[in-house]
Design a protein around this motif. Sequence first.
Motif, short mmCIF file in Angstrom:
data_model
loop_
_atom_site.label_atom_id
_atom_site.label_comp_id
_atom_site.label_asym_id
_atom_site.label_seq_id
_atom_site.Cartn_x
_atom_site.Cartn_y
_atom_site.Cartn_z
N ALA A 137 14.46 17.96 -10.09
CA ALA A 137 14.09 16.70 -10.74
C ALA A 137 15.17 15.64 -10.51
CB ALA A 137 13.86 16.91 -12.24
N LEU A 138 16.44 16.05 -10.59
CA LEU A 138 17.53 15.12 -10.32
C LEU A 138 17.52 14.67 -8.86
CD1 LEU A 138 20.47 16.72 -12.31
CD2 LEU A 138 19.42 14.49 -12.73
N MET A 139 17.21 15.59 -7.95
CA MET A 139 17.14 15.23 -6.54
C MET A 139 16.05 14.20 -6.29
SD MET A 139 17.84 18.94 -4.72
CE MET A 139 16.92 18.50 -3.30
N ARG A 140 14.87 14.40 -6.91
CA ARG A 140 13.77 13.44 -6.77
C ARG A 140 14.18 12.08 -7.32
NH1 ARG A 140 11.14 17.23 -9.05
NH2 ARG A 140 10.77 16.06 -10.92
N ARG A 141 14.84 12.08 -8.48
CA ARG A 141 15.25 10.82 -9.10
C ARG A 141 16.26 10.09 -8.21
NH1 ARG A 141 18.66 10.79 -14.55
NH2 ARG A 141 19.50 8.70 -14.32
N ARG A 142 17.20 10.80 -7.65
CA ARG A 142 18.22 10.18 -6.80
C ARG A 142 17.57 9.59 -5.55
NH1 ARG A 142 23.01 7.82 -7.62
NH2 ARG A 142 24.13 7.73 -5.68
N LEU A 143 16.63 10.30 -4.97
CA LEU A 143 15.93 9.76 -3.80
C LEU A 143 15.16 8.50 -4.15
CD1 LEU A 143 14.65 13.00 -2.08
CD2 LEU A 143 16.31 11.37 -1.17
N ALA A 144 14.55 8.50 -5.35
CA ALA A 144 13.78 7.33 -5.77
C ALA A 144 14.68 6.12 -6.01
CB ALA A 144 12.99 7.65 -7.04
N GLU A 145 15.90 6.36 -6.49
CA GLU A 145 16.81 5.27 -6.83
C GLU A 145 17.75 4.89 -5.69
OE1 GLU A 145 18.94 6.40 -10.34
OE2 GLU A 145 17.13 6.54 -11.54
N GLY A 146 17.95 5.80 -4.75
CA GLY A 146 18.94 5.55 -3.71
C GLY A 146 18.36 5.63 -2.33
N SER A 147 19.17 6.07 -1.43
CA SER A 147 18.80 6.16 -0.02
C SER A 147 18.42 7.60 0.32
CB SER A 147 20.00 5.74 0.84
OG SER A 147 19.80 6.12 2.16
N PRO A 148 17.41 7.80 1.15
CA PRO A 148 17.05 9.16 1.55
C PRO A 148 18.12 9.80 2.43
CG PRO A 148 15.67 7.55 2.67
CD PRO A 148 16.49 6.81 1.68
N ASP A 149 19.09 9.01 2.88
CA ASP A 149 20.16 9.55 3.73
C ASP A 149 21.34 10.08 2.92
OD1 ASP A 149 18.71 8.81 5.98
OD2 ASP A 149 19.59 6.81 6.00
N GLU A 150 21.29 9.95 1.60
CA GLU A 150 22.40 10.42 0.77
C GLU A 150 22.50 11.93 0.78
OE1 GLU A 150 23.00 8.99 -3.13
OE2 GLU A 150 22.18 7.03 -2.67
N ASP A 151 23.72 12.41 0.54
CA ASP A 151 23.89 13.85 0.43
C ASP A 151 23.68 14.27 -1.03
OD1 ASP A 151 26.19 13.11 -0.90
OD2 ASP A 151 27.54 13.75 0.69
N LEU A 152 23.79 15.55 -1.28
CA LEU A 152 23.52 16.06 -2.63
C LEU A 152 24.57 15.67 -3.65
CD1 LEU A 152 22.15 19.58 -1.75
CD2 LEU A 152 20.89 17.52 -2.30
N ALA A 153 25.72 15.22 -3.21
CA ALA A 153 26.75 14.78 -4.16
C ALA A 153 26.26 13.60 -4.99
CB ALA A 153 28.03 14.42 -3.42
N GLY A 154 25.31 12.81 -4.45
CA GLY A 154 24.77 11.69 -5.20
C GLY A 154 24.06 12.12 -6.47
N VAL A 155 23.58 13.37 -6.51
CA VAL A 155 22.91 13.89 -7.70
C VAL A 155 23.90 13.95 -8.86
CG1 VAL A 155 21.79 15.95 -8.68
CG2 VAL A 155 21.18 15.16 -6.40
N VAL A 156 25.14 14.25 -8.57
CA VAL A 156 26.16 14.35 -9.62
C VAL A 156 26.34 13.00 -10.31
CG1 VAL A 156 28.60 14.85 -10.07
CG2 VAL A 156 27.31 16.25 -8.46
N ASP A 157 26.19 11.91 -9.56
CA ASP A 157 26.32 10.59 -10.16
C ASP A 157 25.33 10.38 -11.30
OD1 ASP A 157 28.32 9.97 -8.36
OD2 ASP A 157 26.96 8.94 -6.99
N LEU A 158 24.18 11.03 -11.23
CA LEU A 158 23.18 10.89 -12.28
C LEU A 158 23.60 11.60 -13.56
CD1 LEU A 158 19.96 11.46 -10.18
CD2 LEU A 158 20.88 9.29 -10.98
N LEU A 159 24.53 12.53 -13.45
CA LEU A 159 24.97 13.28 -14.62
C LEU A 159 26.14 12.62 -15.34
CD1 LEU A 159 24.82 16.86 -13.09
CD2 LEU A 159 23.14 15.76 -14.56
N VAL A 160 26.80 11.69 -14.67
CA VAL A 160 27.95 11.01 -15.27
C VAL A 160 27.45 9.93 -16.20
CG1 VAL A 160 30.01 9.64 -14.80
CG2 VAL A 160 29.36 11.49 -13.24
N ARG A 161 27.83 10.04 -17.43
CA ARG A 161 27.43 9.06 -18.44
C ARG A 161 28.54 8.06 -18.64
NH1 ARG A 161 24.72 13.21 -22.71
NH2 ARG A 161 22.90 13.65 -21.44
N PRO A 162 28.20 6.80 -18.85
CA PRO A 162 29.25 5.81 -19.09
C PRO A 162 30.02 6.17 -20.36
CG PRO A 162 27.08 4.77 -18.98
CD PRO A 162 26.88 6.24 -18.89
#
Length: 65
Positions: free
Chosen positions: A32-57
């Motif tokens: 689900a996080l991978m789908r969300r990251r693809l929807a919000e970002g670039s399809p060329d991103e690596d899986l590390a971008g998923v971690v950004d979704l877990l970081v809360r301000p």
Amino acid sequence: MRSGTDHAGVPAFLDTAEQQGVSPELLVPYFALMRRRLAEGSPDEDLAGVVDLLVRPRPAGPTTA
């Protein structure tokens, strides 16, 4: 088919995990996080971008005058 897991290869991956006796409890939210990251970002991103979704301000701390 599991809700929200209908993207390429995900159902097969989850079925294989279950056949091997591996619970999908951690895999389903990960996909689900991978789908969300693809929807919000670039399809060329690596899986590390998923971690950004877990970081809360961090909440703003008290300001000093």
